[in-house]
Write a protein that holds these residues in place. Structure first.
Motif, PDB file in Angstrom:
ATOM      1  N   GLY A   1      81.188 103.062  -7.262  1.00 60.54           N
ATOM      2  CA  GLY A   1      80.123 102.303  -7.899  1.00 60.54           C
ATOM      3  C   GLY A   1      78.963 103.144  -8.386  1.00 60.54           C
TER       4      GLY A   1
ATOM      5  N   ALA B   1      70.235  99.338  -8.028  1.00 59.21           N
ATOM      6  CA  ALA B   1      71.192  98.255  -7.767  1.00 59.21           C
ATOM      7  C   ALA B   1      72.359  98.759  -6.931  1.00 59.21           C
ATOM      8  N   TRP B   2      72.832  99.959  -7.221  1.00 59.93           N
ATOM      9  CA  TRP B   2      73.945 100.531  -6.452  1.00 59.93           C
ATOM     10  C   TRP B   2      73.507 100.786  -5.012  1.00 59.93           C
TER      11      TRP B   2
ATOM     12  N   GLU C   1      71.153  99.266  -3.398  1.00 58.94           N
ATOM     13  CA  GLU C   1      70.973  97.955  -2.767  1.00 58.94           C
ATOM     14  C   GLU C   1      72.320  97.355  -2.360  1.00 58.94           C
ATOM     15  N   LYS C   2      73.321  97.541  -3.203  1.00 53.99           N
ATOM     16  CA  LYS C   2      74.664  97.018  -2.904  1.00 53.99           C
ATOM     17  C   LYS C   2      75.246  97.681  -1.652  1.00 53.99           C
TER      18      LYS C   2
END
Length: 104
Positions: free
Chosen positions: A85, A29-30, A32-33
């Motif tokens: 993040g 997720a990180w 992808e962000k």
């Protein structure tokens, strides 16, 4: 656009399959962000050796690296904002050293 290396320190590798899945999802997720800023996802690394004029130390030094990633960002400030993040930073298990890759 400048590149920056994220050198990870600390963290741990979970052994429980459910924790492995949760950890991998957080990293995914990180990444992808970060989107197109992510240049090289990198990987965890094994125990390192530290080479100096005094010889070779087997312990990886005072703060051994546990992995790396390469990103691109407009500035080191923008890169450090992205590093905040990192799952290891968010869960308090590690830190990220941010350094610009200097073109030679």
């Amino acid at each position: 656009m400048p590149q920056f290396i994220f050198a990870y320190h600390g963290g741990s590798r979970p052994e429980d399959p459910a924790e492995v899945e949760k950890t991998m999802a957080a990293w995914g997720a990180w990444f992808e962000k970060m989107g197109p800023s992510l240049e090289i996802p990198g990987a965890p690394v094994g125990m390192s050796k530290t080479v100096s004029a005094a010889g070779v130390a087997d312990d990886g030094g005072a703060n051994p690296i546990s992995g790396y990633t390469v990103i691109k960002a407009d500035s080191i400030e923008a890169a450090t904002e992205m590093a905040k993040g990192c799952p290891m930073v968010v869960d308090g298990s590690g830190s990220v050293e941010v350094a610009e890759v200097i073109e030679m």
